[in-house]
Design an enzyme around this catalytic site. Structure first.
Site, PDB file in Angstrom:
ATOM      1  N   THR A 171      48.585 -46.839 -83.666  1.00 51.37           N
ATOM      2  CA  THR A 171      49.544 -45.780 -83.961  1.00 51.37           C
ATOM      3  C   THR A 171      48.855 -44.456 -84.254  1.00 51.37           C
ATOM      4  O   THR A 171      47.693 -44.435 -84.697  1.00 51.37           O
ATOM      5  CB  THR A 171      50.402 -46.167 -85.183  1.00 51.37           C
ATOM      6  N   GLU A 218      49.652 -42.713 -86.667  1.00 49.37           N
ATOM      7  CA  GLU A 218      49.706 -42.535 -88.123  1.00 49.37           C
ATOM      8  C   GLU A 218      48.354 -42.763 -88.790  1.00 49.37           C
ATOM      9  O   GLU A 218      48.155 -42.367 -89.944  1.00 49.37           O
ATOM     10  CB  GLU A 218      50.771 -43.442 -88.735  1.00 49.37           C
ATOM     11  N   LYS A 271      46.676 -50.411 -90.165  1.00 47.96           N
ATOM     12  CA  LYS A 271      46.396 -50.210 -88.747  1.00 47.96           C
ATOM     13  C   LYS A 271      45.039 -49.536 -88.557  1.00 47.96           C
ATOM     14  O   LYS A 271      44.312 -49.861 -87.621  1.00 47.96           O
ATOM     15  CB  LYS A 271      47.505 -49.373 -88.097  1.00 47.96           C
TER      16      LYS A 271
END
Length: 351
Positions: free
Chosen positions: A130, A132, A159
């Site tokens: 991701t 993010e 992640k």
């Protein structure tokens, strides 16, 4: 006959990837591994369940012994790893679930690949992540593949950690790996805890539209079928140990997106223009809310020739149309009935 393991293939993005691989590569055998937690729904891929090159396996990537035995039995040629806990709000209330799946689960897959792939020739471990992990942007700038990691939520931290493990296994063990970091996905089969499907459902049912803070948080939006096409390209043509950012070149503030949704649905539901906007309700901001994400997808465009096929407005209208045409699916998901779909068949199955 390549054997490809796709993890999380009953989820939102995963179901689109599984469908694409099963239908586009009849000479591949596709194994879809999913734990069927709340976000996994076999209805998402019911249209391909009887294809001869498709196999579903119920199992948990955090189960080390199970993953090791699975690799030993099937000797996969490649892994497309999508399985993850992904909802930021849930990571705030239960961070350990994200550590277990996103970190431990990823390392279990990596260990199994290293152990079973004695010869790495023709193998690939593809990890989908991701944007993010990069943290937050100010009002200008874009995330590139070399942007330093600075995660701000338990979800993005988990992640980021899994990304680092994947890279480390590439460097330490010589495992062929590739990573992609994507922006916010939207489209058909999206679980309605996320902004777009949640608000579509709430507008249909004339429920409040809860907008965090002042609504000026900015996200880059990527149509899920464009993402599946990018994943296909990266898996087949991506360079070993490279990272590719995948974004839609569609920056929208949350409040503007919500108002556009309201406008589209007012038209399609034959409601008075502006009536759905009255449902907007500003609520207390969530902790650690990143101000802005924006992906620079120049590298994947330049090296692999990928670009989005739709604008955000086109993709959003296609998405709204899908939900309006599939209200039965939406009702089963929001009621929890979907969890009974084939539950007796798969409740105890693993391999």
């Amino acid at each position: 006959m390549k054997k490809i393991l796709i993890t999380g293939g009953a989820g939102f993005i995963g179901s689109h990837v599984v469908r694409r691989f099963v239908t586009n590569y009849p000479d591949y055998t596709i194994f879809n591994l999913d734990a069927l937690t709340y976000a996994g729904n076999l209805e998402n891929i019911a249209d391909i369940e009887n294809f001869p090159n498709y196999h579903f396996i119920k199992g948990d990537i955090a189960d080390e012994l199970f993953i090791s035995e699975l690799f030993s039995e099937h000797n996969f040629d490649g892994v497309v790893h999508l399985a993850a806990e992904s909802h930021v709000d849930r990571s705030i209330t239960d961070p350990m679930a994200f550590v277990r799946t996103n970190i431990f689960g990823t390392v279990n897959l990596l260990n199994a690949a290293v152990k079973n792939w004695k010869d790495f020739e023709g193998k690939m471990f593809y990890h989908i992540s991701t944007d993010e992990v990069y943290g937050t942007l100010g009002t200008t700038g874009l995330f590139t593949e070399t942007t330093p990691y600075s995660p701000n939520s338990p979800y993005s931290a988990s992640k980021a950690s899994s990304d680092h493990f994947v890279r480390a296994y590439g460097e330490t063990y010589g495992l062929p790996i590739v990573i992609s970091n994507c922006s916010n996905n939207y489209g058909p089969f999206h679980f309605p805890e996320k902004l777009i499907p949640l608000f579509i459902n709430n507008i249909i049912n004339q429920k409040p539209l809860p907008v965090y803070g002042d609504g000026k948080y900015t996200r880059d939006w990527l149509y899920v079928e464009d993402h599946a096409r990018a994943i296909d390209l990266v898996f087949h043509k991506g360079e070993n140990r490279e990272t590719y950012n995948i974004g839609g070149f569609n920056e929208w503030q949350n409040i503007d997106l919500v108002k556009l949704l309201c406008k589209i649905l007012d038209q399609k539901l034959n409601r008075e223009e502006g009536s759905s906007e009255k449902l907007i309700t500003y609520v207390k901001d969530r902790p650690g809310h990143d101000l802005r994400y924006a992906i620079d997808a120049t590298k994947i465009n330049r090296e692999l020739g990928w670009e989005p096929s739709v604008t955000f407005e086109q993709g959003l209208e296609k998405t709204v149309d899908w939900y309006l045409e599939n209200t039965d699916w939406l009702e089963r998901v929001t009621s929890g009935e979907y969890q009974n779909y084939y539950s007796s068949q798969y409740r105890d199955s693993k391999i």
